[in-house]
Design a protein around this motif. Structure first.
Motif, short mmCIF file in Angstrom:
data_model
loop_
_atom_site.label_atom_id
_atom_site.label_comp_id
_atom_site.label_asym_id
_atom_site.label_seq_id
_atom_site.Cartn_x
_atom_site.Cartn_y
_atom_site.Cartn_z
N CYS A 114 17.85 -38.40 13.72
CA CYS A 114 18.04 -37.00 13.35
C CYS A 114 18.53 -36.20 14.56
O CYS A 114 18.25 -36.55 15.70
N LEU A 139 11.87 -32.47 18.14
CA LEU A 139 10.55 -31.88 17.99
C LEU A 139 10.15 -31.10 19.24
O LEU A 139 10.37 -31.57 20.37
N ARG A 158 4.86 -27.69 9.19
CA ARG A 158 5.73 -28.87 9.17
C ARG A 158 7.20 -28.48 9.00
O ARG A 158 8.00 -29.26 8.49
N GLU A 187 9.59 -28.25 11.16
CA GLU A 187 10.49 -29.16 11.85
C GLU A 187 10.82 -30.37 10.98
O GLU A 187 11.97 -30.81 10.91
N ASN A 188 9.81 -30.92 10.32
CA ASN A 188 10.03 -32.08 9.47
C ASN A 188 10.91 -31.74 8.28
O ASN A 188 11.77 -32.53 7.86
N ALA A 218 14.47 -31.51 9.54
CA ALA A 218 15.01 -32.83 9.84
C ALA A 218 15.36 -33.57 8.55
O ALA A 218 16.42 -34.21 8.46
N ARG A 219 14.50 -33.47 7.56
CA ARG A 219 14.78 -34.17 6.30
C ARG A 219 15.99 -33.61 5.58
O ARG A 219 16.66 -34.30 4.80
N GLU A 263 14.66 -42.90 5.69
CA GLU A 263 13.93 -42.06 6.64
C GLU A 263 14.81 -41.67 7.81
O GLU A 263 15.86 -42.27 8.04
N LEU A 295 12.83 -39.15 14.75
CA LEU A 295 12.78 -37.92 15.54
C LEU A 295 12.42 -38.21 16.98
O LEU A 295 11.51 -39.00 17.26
N THR A 351 10.27 -38.73 9.87
CA THR A 351 9.92 -37.42 9.32
C THR A 351 8.56 -37.43 8.63
O THR A 351 7.85 -36.43 8.62
N SER A 352 8.16 -38.58 8.05
CA SER A 352 6.85 -38.63 7.39
C SER A 352 6.15 -39.97 7.62
O SER A 352 5.21 -40.29 6.87
#
Length: 287
Positions: A125, A129, A143, A145-146, A149-150, A160, A163, A174-175
């Motif tokens: 990505c 972070l 969350r 930032e996540n 990114a997603r 996926e 990061l 991301t998760s």
């Protein structure tokens, strides 16, 4: 207790002035529940307590929390717990007497066995972070930032995104948490600066002595195997790595090396370690 396939929740809405809604001022846990029994429950509860201590949010009693997984009944479910500081305070100022608010929901869950057996394609990505050691390791509600990114990809072939932090160190997906083998050693990114310390990650690190390291994204291109995992989905072997433009950087054949760590992870979650077709593919890969 028999339940329908609909989501089951605590049934109470979140007020407009809830600090979790307004500021992300809270914590959450996402727990795999099988036939009313939560997997890695003690680890989830320990992380929730650590987060509550660090943020200064009182955590509900264990008796109240321990009663929740059984609400899921038979089958495979995901229990999501959300704990906020509650309402009160003026602006960012904390309330003098916090009244935490717990919300929960259980949802029927079906894992993705094709990703277990066939492996996944991932990409780097562009988003980096932010480094904040006081929040590092926690599963807090902020969350954004996540989410950003997603949003970088829509291709369903990419499972996926990976990061790095703002200083260029690998952190996580991301998760999911990230693992690789390099020169025969299992490694995972250190999370002292940012990132979520997953319960499956922690269990595998303790069980197998996986080393926490600082490493740049180029490390993965020379790795012997790469995996992503969390306590709900299990462990996905990575078969292809792309850059943030979708160009291939590396690929791997899924074989016995990938299955070994997957077996350790799935034993903790009650997932199968392999199927007959996967075994046949492994033999071909190793030929």
């Amino acid at each position: 207790m028999s339940l329908s396939s609909e989501d089951i929740a605590d049934g109470e809405g979140v007020p407009f002035d809830d600090r979790g809604l307004a500021y992300g001022d809270g914590l959450f846990e996402t727990v795999l529940v099988r036939d009313g029994v939560a997997t890695l429950w003690e680890a989830h509860m320990a992380r929730l307590v650590r987060g509550g201590e660090r943020l200064g949010i009182p955590v509900p009693s264990r008796s109240a929390l321990d009663a929740l997984p059984a609400r899921a009944g038979a089958g495979l479910w995901v229990l999501k717990l959300t704990l906020t500081r509650g309402s009160g305070g003026r602006g960012y100022r904390l309330p003098d007497m916090p009244a935490p608010r717990l919300r929960w929901r259980v949802t029927p869950f079906t894992p993705s066995p094709e990703r277990w057996w066939q492996g996944i394609r991932v990409r780097h990505c562009r988003l980096a972070l932010g480094i904040q050691p006081r929040l590092a390791g926690l599963k807090h509600l902020n969350r954004l930032e996540n989410v950003m990114a997603r949003a970088e990809w829509q291709d369903p072939e990419i499972a996926e995104g990976l990061l790095c932090d703002s200083e260029g160190r690998l952190v996580e997906a991301t998760s999911m948490n990230l693992f690789w083998q390099r020169a025969g050693r299992l490694e995972t990114p250190g999370l002292a600066r940012c990132g979520v310390a997953g319960t499956l990650r922690d269990a595998l690190c303790r069980r197998l002595g996986i080393e926490e390291v600082d490493a740049g994204p180029e490390t993965l291109e020379s790795a012997e195997a790469v995996w992503l995992g969390n306590a709900v989905q299990g462990l996905w072997p990575v078969r292809r790595l792309d850059d943030d433009q979708g160009q291939k950087l590396a690929d791997w054949r899924i074989g016995r090396l990938h299955r070994a760590l997957q077996a350790e992870a799935h034993a903790l979650l009650g997932y199968p370690c392999h199927d007959d077709d996967a075994g046949e593919r492994d033999e071909e890969d190793e030929a």
